[in-house]
Design an enzyme around this catalytic site. Structure first.
Site, PDB file in Angstrom:
ATOM      1  N   ASP A  83       0.872  -1.168   0.000  1.00 34.92           N
ATOM      2  CA  ASP A  83       0.000   0.000   0.000  1.00 34.92           C
ATOM      3  C   ASP A  83       0.923   1.236   0.000  1.00 34.92           C
ATOM      4  O   ASP A  83       2.120   1.112   0.300  1.00 34.92           O
ATOM      5  CB  ASP A  83      -0.862  -0.071   1.265  1.00 34.92           C
ATOM      6  CG  ASP A  83      -1.570   1.211   1.586  1.00 34.92           C
ATOM      7  OD1 ASP A  83      -2.284   1.718   0.711  1.00 34.92           O
ATOM      8  OD2 ASP A  83      -1.404   1.713   2.721  1.00 34.92           O
ATOM      9  N   ASP A  96       0.079   5.167   1.059  1.00 30.50           N
ATOM     10  CA  ASP A  96      -0.005   6.125   2.173  1.00 30.50           C
ATOM     11  C   ASP A  96      -0.022   5.412   3.526  1.00 30.50           C
ATOM     12  O   ASP A  96      -0.823   4.502   3.746  1.00 30.50           O
ATOM     13  CB  ASP A  96      -1.277   6.976   2.042  1.00 30.50           C
ATOM     14  CG  ASP A  96      -1.174   7.954   0.891  1.00 30.50           C
ATOM     15  OD1 ASP A  96      -0.579   9.018   1.065  1.00 30.50           O
ATOM     16  OD2 ASP A  96      -1.674   7.626  -0.207  1.00 30.50           O
ATOM     17  N   ASP A 148      -1.872  -0.239   5.758  1.00 25.09           N
ATOM     18  CA  ASP A 148      -2.195   0.360   7.054  1.00 25.09           C
ATOM     19  C   ASP A 148      -3.660   0.703   7.223  1.00 25.09           C
ATOM     20  O   ASP A 148      -4.069   1.136   8.288  1.00 25.09           O
ATOM     21  CB  ASP A 148      -1.403   1.665   7.224  1.00 25.09           C
ATOM     22  CG  ASP A 148      -1.955   2.764   6.326  1.00 25.09           C
ATOM     23  OD1 ASP A 148      -2.207   2.486   5.135  1.00 25.09           O
ATOM     24  OD2 ASP A 148      -2.161   3.889   6.816  1.00 25.09           O
TER      25      ASP A 148
END
Ligand SMILES: O=P(O)(O)OC[C@H]1O[C@H](O[C@H]2O[C@H](CO)[C@@H](O)[C@H](O)[C@H]2O)[C@H](O)[C@@H](O)[C@@H]1O
Length: 563
Positions: free
Chosen positions: A309, A311, A501
């Protein structure tokens, strides 16, 4: 004191008070005593509370012993039995020593690897309280065969917790060590107010065994029951409300859910409870760094495929989404990883935008939560991979998304700090820089636009609401699509690793669990409801993990070339 006394076991209280040794107060919650062969943890705060009739106390006795190891293998195979005589237990009580019968009154033995630098006689149990590693020198222990955490959580539901595995040194260098856990009695208290179950142990005996042993590695944590309820407010309930409620209820649910995910609210939980939640979470989702070797062992004979991922995983979370740059060091780490393993970036961002941040042409990119997938510009170097990949399952929604983007910009322009981001096949409405008092107002504006578009739905990320087509496509589907494009559709010789996250990464974690293949790694400092198997605290740890992965690969290639 309510601790259950074991008639045949030495009286720990007497022993510890007679023997000269060292005592250390580690925090308001724990003090530690050792005399060279025995370590006793005490919980003064709990004692004080008990005196006031509020809480039962517990004490934890940890002693190095020398008998041979027993290794639970998760398959019901009997490990060596514990020294029942010492602990005054019957065979029934210790579950016969086999791992399958572990429970209150049972025994569990765990073996792991001991690494330490320096000489220290202390102990670190992050689950009991939040004190930090001790001493002048660093001590570190990795414990637990890979299946242990899963095993433990499934079978020992009544345990308060167990160390994640740092910091016991018995005074001499041992390459292996083991832990015996005796569970004698345990009480649970439901904090109904906040949907939190807090485990409280009354009479937990724990013996730490230091022994030379061969490690037995269990299969890595595969699909398990999801462990939930670590955060103060049940997110699942909120999301349900979010999907089903209407009007004000829906707005409140959005806002509540966003608040619940905010670390500031987690910090406000009383510290003992917070540390219990934290430890319980770590128990279920151990650090991918401390479990690194076990993860690598699980990859033997398999092709690792990396999914990252962006960000909050490769770049730190910042206030301005346009300035979420990735460090040069992280870029290098990702570039190195991609040299050895097929690597994809899977992001909620528009593909071009995330590419402009990452700038690595050799990667696969899945933008807009997987609705915009493209293969490497440089051409895939993996034999089985399809020559060119371009997949956009939501193309027909482009005009609608554009329209909604404009409407949202218009509707939110009067709210200071609000930002709307066009992610091509989806739109993000950012709350991060908006005063919390105005979150409801902003959510109301989003709802007022969304109600005109029944073909669009809403998901939630880190202080962001994301509007996207109702099609059944998400990061999990993108992961499956990419595996297929790489030629690993129905293969057993692949090990996908997904690091993310955010809430939207859960779709990918879930797919891995369902497939019983690979691992999800959640990047988070705080306990979260997740389908991931492991955790990393922050992007810096992600970078460490990527470094170790590359190092491990280089070493294994070097080893092979020597053979
Ligand atoms: O799937 P991801 O790559 O994690 O993208 C999810 C969203 O990430 C970005 O927003 C998040 O990061 C911003 C920059 O650090 C931060 O300001 C924001 O609060 C976070 O939610 C991106 O801007 C969104 O469009 C993505 O949906």
């Amino acid at each position: 004191m309510r601790q259950e006394q074991n008639p045949e076991a030495p009286n720990e209280k007497q022993e510890s008070s007679k023997t000269p040794g060292a005592s250390l107060s580690l925090s308001p919650y724990v003090s530690i005593f050792h005399n060279g062969f025995q370590v006793l943890l005490r919980f003064p705060a709990a004692q004080r509370e008990e005196r006031r009739g509020k809480r039962e106390i517990f004490e934890c006795i940890c002693r190095p012993v020398t008998e041979g190891p027993g290794v639970p293998d998760g398959s019901g195979r009997r490990g060596n039995t514990c020294d029942r005589k010492r602990w005054g237990m019957s065979e029934k009580e210790d579950g016969g020593g086999g791992a399958s019968n572990v429970g209150p009154g049972g025994t569990l033995r765990i073996f792991g690897r001991l690494r330490f630098r320096g000489f220290l006689f202390l102990l670190y149990f992050p689950f009991i309280c939040d004190w930090v590693v001790l001493g002048p020198r660093e001590v570190e222990i990795d414990i637990g065969p890979p299946g242990f955490w899963r095993y433990f959580s499934e079978h020992v539901t009544d345990a308060i917790s167990i160390a994640e595995g740092r910091g016991f040194v018995g005074g001499s260098v041992v390459p292996r060590f083991g832990v015996e856990v005796f569970l004698k009695k345990k009480e649970k208290e439901k904090m109904t107010k906040q949907n939190v179950v807090v485990a409280e142990a009354a009479g937990l005996n724990m013996a730490i065994t230091v022994a030379m042993a061969e490690s037995s590695l269990l299969p890595p944590p595969g699909p398990t029951k999801q462990a939930g309820g670590y955060i103060a407010i049940s997110r699942r309930k909120l999301l349900k409300k979010l999907e089903t409620g209407g009007g004000a209820a829906r707005i409140n649910a959005w806002v509540e859910s966003m608040r619940a995910s905010s670390p500031t609210h987690i910090k406000s939980v009383p510290s003992l409870q917070a540390s219990t939640d934290q430890s319980s979470w770590i128990l279920h989702h151990p650090s991918a760094l401390s479990m690194f070797e076990q993860i690598m062992n699980a990859s033997q004979g398999k092709q690792i495929v990396m999914f990252l991922d962006y960000d909050g995983t490769l770049s730190p979370i910042v206030e301005d989404p346009d300035r979420a740059f990735m460090s040069e060091a992280m870029r290098k780490a990702v570039r190195d990883v991609a040299r050895y393993f097929p690597t994809a970036i899977v992001s909620g961002r528009c593909r071009d935008k995330v590419y402009s941040f990452v700038q690595l042409a050799e990667l696969y990119y899945a933008g807009s939560h997987g609705m915009d997938i493209k293969g490497p510009a440089k051409g895939p170097k993996y034999k089985k991979a399809k020559k060119s990949v371009l997949f956009q399952p939501a193309s027909e929604f482009l005009p609608m998304i554009d329209e909604v983007y404009k409407a949202l910009v218009e509707k939110t322009k009067s709210i200071p700090g609000a930002k709307v981001e066009n992610n091509k096949f989806c739109v993000s409405v950012h709350f991060r820089c908006v005063d919390e008092k105005r979150w409801s107002g902003l959510a109301e504006q989003v709802r007022s636009v969304l109600k005109e578009y029944p073909k669009l739905r809403l998901s939630q990320g880190r202080k962001v609401l994301e509007i996207r087509p109702t099609i059944k496509w998400d990061k999990g589907k993108a992961l499956e699509f990419l595996l297929e494009s790489l030629g690993f559709a129905n293969c057993n010789d692949v090990l996908p690793v997904y690091i993310g996250d955010d809430r939207t990464d859960e779709d990918a974690f879930k797919v891995l669990r369902q497939r019983g293949q690979g691992f999800g790694i959640l990047v988070s400092k705080n306990p979260k409801d997740t389908n991931a198997s492991y955790s990393l605290q922050e992007p810096a740890e992600v970078m460490d993990f990527l470094h170790r992965l590359v190092e491990w690969k280089r070493l294994s290639l070097r080893g092979r070339s020597r053979v």
